[in-house]
Design a protein around this motif. Sequence first.
Motif, PDB file in Angstrom:
ATOM      1  N   MET A  27       0.847  -1.328   0.047  1.00 56.48           N
ATOM      2  CA  MET A  27       0.188  -0.146   0.010  1.00 56.48           C
ATOM      3  C   MET A  27       0.835   1.304   0.070  1.00 56.48           C
ATOM      4  O   MET A  27       0.557   2.338  -0.466  1.00 56.48           O
ATOM      5  N   ALA A  28       1.932   0.983   0.600  1.00 56.70           N
ATOM      6  CA  ALA A  28       2.994   2.272   0.598  1.00 56.70           C
ATOM      7  C   ALA A  28       3.199   2.986  -0.782  1.00 56.70           C
ATOM      8  O   ALA A  28       3.130   3.970  -1.110  1.00 56.70           O
ATOM      9  N   PRO A  29       3.428   1.983  -1.890  1.00 54.91           N
ATOM     10  CA  PRO A  29       4.046   2.378  -3.113  1.00 54.91           C
ATOM     11  C   PRO A  29       2.694   3.155  -3.884  1.00 54.91           C
ATOM     12  O   PRO A  29       2.877   3.957  -4.502  1.00 54.91           O
ATOM     13  N   LEU A  30       1.511   2.711  -3.333  1.00 51.69           N
ATOM     14  CA  LEU A  30       0.243   3.218  -3.801  1.00 51.69           C
ATOM     15  C   LEU A  30       0.224   4.775  -3.565  1.00 51.69           C
ATOM     16  O   LEU A  30      -0.279   5.429  -4.320  1.00 51.69           O
ATOM     17  N   ALA A  31       0.244   4.923  -2.163  1.00 50.44           N
ATOM     18  CA  ALA A  31       0.294   6.199  -1.655  1.00 50.44           C
ATOM     19  C   ALA A  31       1.302   7.046  -2.445  1.00 50.44           C
ATOM     20  O   ALA A  31       1.053   8.476  -2.557  1.00 50.44           O
ATOM     21  N   ILE A  32       2.502   6.872  -2.223  1.00 47.76           N
ATOM     22  CA  ILE A  32       3.603   7.603  -3.020  1.00 47.76           C
ATOM     23  C   ILE A  32       3.003   7.567  -4.572  1.00 47.76           C
ATOM     24  O   ILE A  32       3.277   8.644  -5.046  1.00 47.76           O
ATOM     25  N   GLY A  33       2.642   6.856  -5.336  1.00 49.21           N
ATOM     26  CA  GLY A  33       2.051   6.885  -6.677  1.00 49.21           C
ATOM     27  C   GLY A  33       0.860   7.906  -6.792  1.00 49.21           C
ATOM     28  O   GLY A  33       0.960   8.922  -7.757  1.00 49.21           O
ATOM     29  N   PHE A  34      -0.035   7.820  -5.883  1.00 57.58           N
ATOM     30  CA  PHE A  34      -1.126   8.916  -5.737  1.00 57.58           C
ATOM     31  C   PHE A  34      -0.621  10.193  -5.323  1.00 57.58           C
ATOM     32  O   PHE A  34      -1.310  11.277  -5.921  1.00 57.58           O
ATOM     33  N   GLY A  35       0.522  10.201  -4.465  1.00 55.77           N
ATOM     34  CA  GLY A  35       0.824  11.641  -4.111  1.00 55.77           C
ATOM     35  C   GLY A  35       1.684  12.229  -5.381  1.00 55.77           C
ATOM     36  O   GLY A  35       1.588  13.446  -5.587  1.00 55.77           O
ATOM     37  N   VAL A  36       2.320  11.385  -6.019  1.00 53.90           N
ATOM     38  CA  VAL A  36       2.968  11.897  -7.336  1.00 53.90           C
ATOM     39  C   VAL A  36       1.868  12.500  -8.144  1.00 53.90           C
ATOM     40  O   VAL A  36       2.106  13.576  -8.776  1.00 53.90           O
ATOM     41  N   LEU A  37       0.687  11.739  -8.457  1.00 56.14           N
ATOM     42  CA  LEU A  37      -0.347  12.157  -9.214  1.00 56.14           C
ATOM     43  C   LEU A  37      -0.940  13.451  -8.948  1.00 56.14           C
ATOM     44  O   LEU A  37      -1.109  14.671  -9.617  1.00 56.14           O
ATOM     45  N   LEU A  38      -1.306  13.845  -7.373  1.00 56.43           N
ATOM     46  CA  LEU A  38      -1.651  15.056  -6.982  1.00 56.43           C
ATOM     47  C   LEU A  38      -0.731  16.410  -7.072  1.00 56.43           C
ATOM     48  O   LEU A  38      -0.948  17.267  -7.613  1.00 56.43           O
ATOM     49  N   THR A  39       0.786  15.891  -6.813  1.00 55.84           N
ATOM     50  CA  THR A  39       1.733  16.894  -7.048  1.00 55.84           C
ATOM     51  C   THR A  39       1.926  17.281  -8.674  1.00 55.84           C
ATOM     52  O   THR A  39       2.091  18.487  -8.889  1.00 55.84           O
ATOM     53  N   LEU A  40       1.632  16.333  -9.616  1.00 57.06           N
ATOM     54  CA  LEU A  40       1.787  16.763 -11.011  1.00 57.06           C
ATOM     55  C   LEU A  40       0.651  17.378 -11.184  1.00 57.06           C
ATOM     56  O   LEU A  40       0.592  18.437 -12.097  1.00 57.06           O
ATOM     57  N   LEU A  41      -0.646  17.206 -10.703  1.00 54.80           N
ATOM     58  CA  LEU A  41      -1.692  17.946 -10.881  1.00 54.80           C
ATOM     59  C   LEU A  41      -1.630  19.493 -10.555  1.00 54.80           C
ATOM     60  O   LEU A  41      -2.158  20.285 -11.283  1.00 54.80           O
ATOM     61  N   GLY A  42      -1.370  19.449  -9.319  1.00 57.43           N
ATOM     62  CA  GLY A  42      -1.011  21.108  -8.714  1.00 57.43           C
ATOM     63  C   GLY A  42      -0.043  21.835  -9.366  1.00 57.43           C
ATOM     64  O   GLY A  42      -0.208  23.032  -9.817  1.00 57.43           O
TER      65      GLY A  42
END
Length: 128
Positions: free
Chosen positions: A1-16
């Motif tokens: 689940m940790a890699p998933l959190a990192i992946g979604f974090g990257v998505l949100l960072t790219l969005l912003g």
Amino acid sequence: MAPLAIGFGVLLTLLGGGVYVYTGMNSITALIPAFFGLALIVLGVIALNAKLRMHAMHGAALVGLVGFAMPAYMVIAGLARGQEFGLAKAEQAVMAVICAIFLGLCVKSFIDVRRARKQKEVAAAQGS
């Protein structure tokens, strides 16, 4: 689940970051998804440590909950007031969707872990 959190974090960072750069605005509010993304990345990295995983992932789920509820409310309230669905509302809607998906995956993971723990306890009790 940790890699998933990192992946979604990257998505949100790219969005912003993407909206901030695309619009050329000097408004810090365009970076709000990036701040949530950075929090998810940090919590995901912390969750790579087995001893801290449970606490970090619960924190990440909380970030996902707030990251869903806050922009979803802003979009719905803005549309109810008759505001235009422009780039800012679109960014908020995308952030809400990304965080809702992440939160759903967190809840599923928590349920799976609990079930596995109960099955292990039952198997241990039957073996003794």
